[in-house]
Design an enzyme around this catalytic site. Sequence first.
Site, short mmCIF file in Angstrom:
data_model
loop_
_atom_site.label_atom_id
_atom_site.label_comp_id
_atom_site.label_asym_id
_atom_site.label_seq_id
_atom_site.Cartn_x
_atom_site.Cartn_y
_atom_site.Cartn_z
CB CYS A 127 -0.95 0.11 1.18
SG CYS A 127 -2.13 -1.24 1.29
NE ARG A 173 4.49 1.66 -0.36
CZ ARG A 173 5.56 1.34 0.34
NH1 ARG A 173 6.76 1.52 -0.17
NH2 ARG A 173 5.45 0.86 1.55
CD1 TRP A 191 -0.89 -6.28 -3.42
CD2 TRP A 191 -0.75 -6.75 -1.23
NE1 TRP A 191 -0.62 -7.63 -3.28
CE2 TRP A 191 -0.52 -7.94 -1.96
CE3 TRP A 191 -0.71 -6.81 0.16
CZ2 TRP A 191 -0.27 -9.17 -1.36
CZ3 TRP A 191 -0.46 -8.04 0.77
CH2 TRP A 191 -0.23 -9.19 0.01
CG ASN A 230 2.01 0.44 4.09
OD1 ASN A 230 1.71 -0.69 3.71
ND2 ASN A 230 3.26 0.86 4.17
N GLY A 231 0.00 -1.48 6.09
CA GLY A 231 0.43 -2.41 7.13
C GLY A 231 -0.69 -3.34 7.53
CD GLU A 246 14.36 -14.58 -10.31
OE1 GLU A 246 13.94 -14.91 -9.20
OE2 GLU A 246 13.99 -13.53 -10.89
CE LYS A 283 10.98 -12.64 -11.96
NZ LYS A 283 11.80 -11.98 -10.99
CD GLU A 285 6.98 -11.94 -10.07
OE1 GLU A 285 7.01 -10.94 -9.41
OE2 GLU A 285 8.01 -12.54 -10.44
CG HIS A 292 14.58 -38.31 -5.26
ND1 HIS A 292 14.89 -39.53 -4.72
CD2 HIS A 292 15.74 -37.84 -5.79
CE1 HIS A 292 16.17 -39.79 -4.91
NE2 HIS A 292 16.72 -38.78 -5.55
CE LYS A 304 10.10 -3.58 -8.46
NZ LYS A 304 10.51 -4.84 -9.07
C1 F6R Z 1 9.73 -11.31 -7.93
C2 F6R Z 1 9.96 -10.23 -6.99
C3 F6R Z 1 9.82 -10.52 -5.55
C4 F6R Z 1 10.83 -9.70 -4.74
C5 F6R Z 1 10.57 -9.90 -3.24
C6 F6R Z 1 11.61 -9.20 -2.40
O1 F6R Z 1 9.95 -10.89 -9.23
O2 F6R Z 1 10.24 -9.12 -7.36
O3 F6R Z 1 9.93 -11.88 -5.26
O4 F6R Z 1 12.12 -10.12 -5.06
O5 F6R Z 1 9.31 -9.40 -2.93
O6 F6R Z 1 11.65 -7.85 -2.70
P1 F6R Z 1 12.89 -6.94 -2.32
O7 F6R Z 1 14.03 -7.39 -3.16
O8 F6R Z 1 12.46 -5.56 -2.65
O9 F6R Z 1 13.16 -7.17 -0.88
#
Ligand code: F6R
Length: 608
Positions: A2, A27, A74, A100-101, A481, A485, A488, A504, A603
């Site tokens: 948020c 956010r 969010w 926020n929180g 990773e 990606k 997501e 396994h 984000k």
């Molecule tokens: C995936 C992604 C998230 C962040 C995670 C940690 O693409 O961006 O998994 O990596 O939320 O975020 P930071 O790096 O900002 O602590």
Amino acid sequence: MCGIFGYTGKRVVVETVLQGLKRLEYRGYDSAGIAGLHGDQLLFCKQVGKIDTLQERVQSEGMVLDLAIAHTRWATHGKPSDVNAHPHFDASGKLALVHNGIIENEAELKQELKKKGIAFTTDTDTEVIAKLIGWFYEGDLLRALKTALPLLKGAFALAMIHEEHPGKLIAVARQSPLLIGVGKGETFLSSDANAFASYTREVIPLSEGEVAILTASSIQIFNASLEMIEKERHELDMEIAAPTKGSFAHYTLKEIFEQPQAARNALLSHCDEEQGVAIFPEFRVMPLDAEFIQRLLIIACGTSFHAGLIASYSIEEMARIPVTVEIASEFRYKQPLILPGTLVVAISQSGETADTLAAVRLVKAQGFKVIGLCNVQGSTLAREADETIFLKAGPEVGVCSTKAFTSQLTVLTLLSLFLARYREMSREEGQRFIKELYQLPNQIQRILDQSDEIERIAKKYAHLSEVFFIGRNLMYPAALEAALKLKEISYINANAYPGGELKHGPLALISPESLLVALTAHEPTFDKIQSNIQEVKARGAAVLAICYEGEKRLEARVEDQLFIPRTRGVLTPILTTVALQLFAYYIAKERGASIDQPRNLAKSVSVE
Ligand code: F6R
């Protein structure tokens, strides 16, 4: 998550607040809302959807305000809807509040308030805060806060206005970011200083339950016991160029294409070619006493955690120092044992991830120093870590992390080099290593130049509902990773396994409808991963192999190959990742997904 933005001053308030809010959309973007005072009248507008939709409505209604608070959400408590959108109000309707929180004891508080006859209209924990403050309010807001705030459990940031207190913004922050921007005859409030950095560079961060009462020309700050305190102002030194998509269809694609430059920035002033060592000139106080470092502890979440995992392989291989990598949200509840001689590294693109910050605080409370690896200047991690290495990747707007991840890997490889040179690596070997590092930007560019081919292959598999990724050694976290990606941004169920683990259990899932993406560019385990490919092919699945250029051994065995330039093993995850970021992007594009802002995500994960 948020985002909160507030403003009082001489500018056009509604426009200023919505512009600021747009910079916080990363956010969360489930709903947005604004509340403000016009004379002694409280006006508001809130609705589900993104800020642009709110803006259209506010403009069509011709809303004019003297000061305002705004919010982009969010959802945590209650689904995204008009009614659950912030602001929320006390029972009198005179107090409007954005938050926020998370309030952890909202159920108990709601119960108590209901017993007192207070009615609730939303499913949010935020409404509980507003109603609670309203319940204690008898004309003095500060006094109401003094009684209400200690009853709230959790980490939160709040901004509020009250009809009976014209000209005032009230802010509260407990372990959630909230920063005051001090202008000339104007005052800003924001979850992220970047949102007001184009107006003012003078900042006061709030923390630990502090309360601020702001007018256009005055700032009063109180500690958690509501005693007035003086707080230092900081000068922001972040760049303030507003990010744009340029000619790219999405920020995510632009950020993938920015990776050659991001890698250059990460390398900049970190290499002493003559001595064949990495250097960290940004350290202000703490000498990185390599001789005394006996082990590393890396703490992070999500993509940053994957960067830490990959680094654990390169540091152990190059410097022969044991590395433990912990998911911050697990680590902090573990009663961890940290041994003397441990260097702690916290990785966070945003520098605001709540669990990572909590883990940092835990480590610091045990007397250990923490190095932060962070992309956002002025972030909480940058303030709380003993030293911070900035990625200098530039703002990352796309919710999925791309360029920050490869920059993290680049910097962590520099750290591996630094530590290795204090151990067994010779100067000549260090010089050779730096030469290879310097080739990274061009090698990344060569992968980007294959984007048409990657798009062609991605389109072929875009209809699938399940994709498996395998890798061995440090290509396993690279596979994690890549899977993250893909899931997501395309919403395909994608999972990653170490090659040796397939038999396994996961092999049971493989069918002719499956795609296996094999990360094969790792010479020591190539034969083994080749056997894994065979096992999967025997079950009828298609295979896409990510290979070194010139790799002929798989030609007849897999459906498709994507090629990356040959480089040193510890650098290969960076190149493999770029190819698979593009693969995920083009699959998501083909499926018409919301790439920059995937559903249910944000984000900055500033809730636990
Ligand atoms: C995936 C992604 C998230 C962040 C995670 C940690 O693409 O961006 O998994 O990596 O939320 O975020 P930071 O790096 O900002 O602590």
